[in-house]
Design a protein around this motif. Sequence first.
Motif: not given
Length: 380
Positions: A137-142, A174-181, A186-189, A204-211
């Motif tokens: 629930d936190d990018l530091r953990v990721l 309704n898909g990914l939240t702003d944090f989800g994006r 961050e995973m890409n980076r 699925f479609y939200d993640a493809l749009e961002v990745s």
Amino acid sequence: MNRATKMSPTLPAEDTLAPARKVLAASIGIDSHIDTVQRVLVMGEDLSKRHDAGHVDIPRLREGGMHAPFFALWVPVFFRGAEAVSRTLDLRDAMQSLLEANTDQLELDTTAADIKRIVKSEKIAVVLTIEGGHTIDDLRVLRTYYRLGIRSMTLTHARNNNWADSGNDTPVHNGLTDFGRDVVREMNRLGMIVDLAHVSDQTFYDALEVSTKPVIVSHSSMRAISNVARNVTDDMLRALAKNGGVIGICFGMGFINPRDADALRSATDTEAEAPPLTGRELDAYAAENAQKLFGERVKVVAMVEDVADHIDHAVKIAGIDHVGIGSDFDGIAATANGLEDISKMPALVAVLLKRGYSEADLKKILGENHLRVLREVTGV
Ligand SMILES: [Zn+2]
């Protein structure tokens, strides 16, 4: 009747699988999703030995020619918040013990180049992944997971989390939240593969749009053949191909043959019920749940040929460069007949050879496609 005629219909199966074994030996065998680590943590199994139970151990990986499996740290959805982080670390620790007890046979890899080197040295290359975005629930953990060698994560498991909708739940975001994006960015980076198995269609479609990097759907099959939410539609396959991603075809009950789908639905429902427990009591509940999953052998209708049908369909819609293997072994109660565990991979390759796949095409499906995604995401 002379002896030769009499013998011919009962030639040992071993001989008919020789060409398939040859293809596997020439390939880098990647299975993009196995849940075997839980058997190490919960049941204390020694994977250096061949077992009758479960689907994967080191001897059976070698027999099946799959030398670079993605070991998922699967955290059931009833672990929440800090409990989910703690469970991820318990699984990571179990994996470390396994690596340290088998340095002559296993090696952790974090890049595509690592996989090539390790497989060449005749060891099994271990890719670590996480199953379930509810573990962060936190990018530091990721980022900490990344530093622990983890190179992929499914954005959800069987229930919605605080930032993404699951395909097995009623949508709330309704898909990914702003944090989800932000998680996807961050995973890409970092260089972690975004895994879209288990997510809702909108996620699925939200993640493809961002990745900006290729994604995987590590263990799903075709909705056109078995209409369950965990499988992907043809439109999703086309979007995946456009992204450069890969789907790992799942062998599990209900994913493959619609006649097994009802049993799959009830299994998913049981697993998702969350008890009001914490700490050791929650661990004990998880152990009981895991025993239940492996306790009873369920009869399935699906055959190895049905799995090949899913591969055919995925290749037809997405193209040969976007299809791989993602068995879900040790995470499913039952698999297709003829593919009872990972040692049976030659049976699937034999069916595909019979259907006319070339060795070059099979090498892509068996590992090169996933290897390409790992290289593009990690940069090495
Ligand atoms: Zn799964």
